[in-house]
Enzyme design. Structure first.
Site, mmCIF file in Angstrom:
data_model
loop_
_atom_site.group_PDB
_atom_site.id
_atom_site.type_symbol
_atom_site.label_atom_id
_atom_site.label_comp_id
_atom_site.label_asym_id
_atom_site.label_seq_id
_atom_site.Cartn_x
_atom_site.Cartn_y
_atom_site.Cartn_z
ATOM 1 N N ASN A 11 0.816 -1.221 0.000
ATOM 2 C CA ASN A 11 0.000 0.000 0.000
ATOM 3 C C ASN A 11 0.844 1.263 0.000
ATOM 4 O O ASN A 11 0.420 2.299 0.491
ATOM 5 C CB ASN A 11 -0.975 0.027 1.186
ATOM 6 C CG ASN A 11 -2.069 -0.990 1.053
ATOM 7 O OD1 ASN A 11 -2.428 -1.385 -0.048
ATOM 8 N ND2 ASN A 11 -2.598 -1.434 2.168
ATOM 9 N N GLY A 12 2.040 1.196 -0.585
ATOM 10 C CA GLY A 12 2.948 2.337 -0.586
ATOM 11 C C GLY A 12 2.886 3.189 -1.833
ATOM 12 O O GLY A 12 3.627 4.156 -1.944
ATOM 13 N N ASP A 15 2.258 -8.507 -8.303
ATOM 14 C CA ASP A 15 1.055 -8.949 -7.594
ATOM 15 C C ASP A 15 0.184 -9.881 -8.433
ATOM 16 O O ASP A 15 -0.605 -10.646 -7.889
ATOM 17 C CB ASP A 15 0.210 -7.754 -7.151
ATOM 18 C CG ASP A 15 0.780 -7.050 -5.926
ATOM 19 O OD1 ASP A 15 1.744 -7.565 -5.330
ATOM 20 O OD2 ASP A 15 0.249 -5.978 -5.574
ATOM 21 N N PHE A 17 1.111 -12.390 -9.918
ATOM 22 C CA PHE A 17 1.726 -13.713 -9.982
ATOM 23 C C PHE A 17 1.758 -14.437 -8.637
ATOM 24 O O PHE A 17 2.514 -15.394 -8.470
ATOM 25 C CB PHE A 17 3.141 -13.594 -10.572
ATOM 26 C CG PHE A 17 3.119 -13.093 -11.983
ATOM 27 C CD1 PHE A 17 2.955 -13.971 -13.048
ATOM 28 C CD2 PHE A 17 3.224 -11.734 -12.253
ATOM 29 C CE1 PHE A 17 2.906 -13.501 -14.343
ATOM 30 C CE2 PHE A 17 3.180 -11.264 -13.552
ATOM 31 C CZ PHE A 17 3.018 -12.146 -14.601
ATOM 32 N N PHE A 18 0.921 -14.016 -7.685
ATOM 33 C CA PHE A 18 0.861 -14.737 -6.407
ATOM 34 C C PHE A 18 0.282 -16.130 -6.616
ATOM 35 O O PHE A 18 -0.637 -16.322 -7.407
ATOM 36 C CB PHE A 18 -0.001 -13.992 -5.376
ATOM 37 C CG PHE A 18 0.764 -12.994 -4.575
ATOM 38 C CD1 PHE A 18 1.645 -13.401 -3.582
ATOM 39 C CD2 PHE A 18 0.605 -11.637 -4.812
ATOM 40 C CE1 PHE A 18 2.367 -12.472 -2.846
ATOM 41 C CE2 PHE A 18 1.319 -10.699 -4.076
ATOM 42 C CZ PHE A 18 2.200 -11.122 -3.094
ATOM 43 N N TYR A 27 -0.846 0.175 7.547
ATOM 44 C CA TYR A 27 -1.974 -0.091 6.670
ATOM 45 C C TYR A 27 -2.988 -0.955 7.394
ATOM 46 O O TYR A 27 -2.732 -1.491 8.467
ATOM 47 C CB TYR A 27 -1.529 -0.722 5.352
ATOM 48 C CG TYR A 27 -0.922 -2.099 5.486
ATOM 49 C CD1 TYR A 27 -1.683 -3.229 5.258
ATOM 50 C CD2 TYR A 27 0.414 -2.267 5.821
ATOM 51 C CE1 TYR A 27 -1.135 -4.487 5.381
ATOM 52 C CE2 TYR A 27 0.964 -3.517 5.935
ATOM 53 C CZ TYR A 27 0.188 -4.629 5.713
ATOM 54 O OH TYR A 27 0.741 -5.876 5.825
#
Length: 175
Positions: A13-14, A36, A38-39, A113
């Site tokens: 969340n940066g 993200d 490719f998780f 976050y």
């Protein structure tokens, strides 16, 4: 064919996706590959001795699939362009830009976050993994530019855009 790969890393969340997408919209002949995407399935993400899912490890990702996509881009970057980005080109000497966006942690003190990390997770796992990955990148001779996460989105975008456009011009001037 002239190419440039730009890596954007940062904390959860940066603002990595925001920065990457903004950069993508300003740079002709650019494409994005987001880590993200490719998780692995949550059921196979490794768990540590405290019961924490180890999302910040490469074992949580299908890195082979991600690297295959990067390799495909390297072979034929034009296939990855949207019509909008192909039409943006202002130069006869095209430089294709790949923005690879991932989740390394760059600012230890401001990781906040929702939901919050379980106690001990950041200090015991996330931060050590970041340090390991960063040291690996630096030892490979990669040019790493650290950004001040306290600056506004517009300031950060302007700074990164300036750096990338300078690199594009250097590439155009070669040969």
């Amino acid at each position: 064919m002239k190419t440039l790969v730009v890596g954007i890393g940062g904390m959860t969340n940066g603002g990595k996706s925001t920065l990457s997408n903004s950069l993508h919209h300003q740079i002709p002949n650019s494409s994005i590959i987001a880590q993200d995407s490719f998780f692995k399935d949550d059921s196979v993400v490794p768990v540590d001795s405290n019961g924490f899912k180890q999302y910040d490890m490469l074992d949580a990702l299908h890195m082979d699939k991600m690297m295959s996509k990067v390799d495909s881009w390297r072979r034929d970057p034009e296939v990855f362009l949207t019509p909008e980005h192909a039409a943006m080109s202002r130069s006869k000497e095209k430089v294709f830009v790949l923005i690879v966006e991932g989740f390394l942690i760059f600012n230890y003190s401001s990781r906040v976050y929702t939901p919050p990390d379980p106690p001990g997770y950041f200090d015991g796992h996330v931060w050590p993994m970041y340090l390991k990955n960063r040291q690996e990148m630096e030892s490979m001779g990669s040019r790493i530019v650290l950004l001040d996460g306290l600056k506004s989105k517009d300031e950060l975008l302007a700074s990164v855009y300036e750096d990338v456009t300078k690199e594009i011009e250097k590439i155009r001037e070669k040969d």
